[in-house]
Design an enzyme around this catalytic site. Sequence first.
Site, PDB file in Angstrom:
ATOM      1  CE1 TYR A  60      -3.806  -1.816   5.288  1.00 40.20           C
ATOM      2  CE2 TYR A  60      -3.227   0.420   4.643  1.00 40.20           C
ATOM      3  CZ  TYR A  60      -3.639  -0.856   4.309  1.00 40.20           C
ATOM      4  OH  TYR A  60      -3.877  -1.179   2.990  1.00 40.20           O
TER       5      TYR A  60
ATOM      6  CB  SER B  13      -0.897   0.020   1.249  1.00 40.01           C
ATOM      7  OG  SER B  13      -1.566   1.271   1.372  1.00 40.01           O
TER       8      SER B  13
END
Length: 260
Positions: free
Chosen positions: A153, A140
């Site tokens: 995250y 990501s």
Amino acid sequence: MPTPLVFITGASSGIGQALALRYHRAGYRLALAARRTSEVKTWAEDCGISTDSYHVYSADVANIESIVAAGHDCMARQGLPNIVIANAGISVGMDTAVREDLEVMARTFATNNTGLAATFHPFVDAMVLRKSGTLVGIGSVAGIRGLPGHGAYCASKAAVISYCESLRGEMRPYGVRVVTISPGYIDTPLTRQNRYSMPFLMQADDFADRAFQTIAAGKSYRVIPWQMGMVAKLLRMLPNVLFDRLLAGRPRKRRQGEQQ
């Protein structure tokens, strides 16, 4: 030549589902791993995918034995995949001051990092012996710089990028490719919970098409869409003092159980 096979985790929704459909349309057989197997089967039926061209494996990537068993089951039932895509992941906000959120961080790492390695594990030796195959890790852009309230995250996706880079060097002598794809903002159930702006938001089907092309080309690393890649590079170059000012007041990622 036998029909190629792709193994995809997190296939019950979002990016995983879009990738599955893209590979089906390209003529691949599908090995789909997910916790919600009934949802995957319903989706496959709705898409008109014949039962002899796919199999669904019940697996929780956060449980090492579960996903490893699914990988071995796949090889026994369908053969060794040409491509393995470790897509399953979770994204939950955290506050280090809250004790319960340390469990959120542990669960995030178990899913996004250990689960990714465990997804690849059953296939590595066989791909090395065959001297071919592609292992794909979904990272990501959030792994490039840390975002407030998003520590678990961001840290997990930074680890995905570094882990895949390490694995790429290990696999290179054996003809096994390792591809890292870092999505920007993709319109999925995961991102619809976000309460901040999402520049260059992309539809999941469009992402899947570009990811398919990236994997086919054997690229080692790519940010999709490319505009987010440029943004990420600029953010990486910013001195900390400017980066911190830029993010001041930015809404934090929603924590587990936090209301809209």
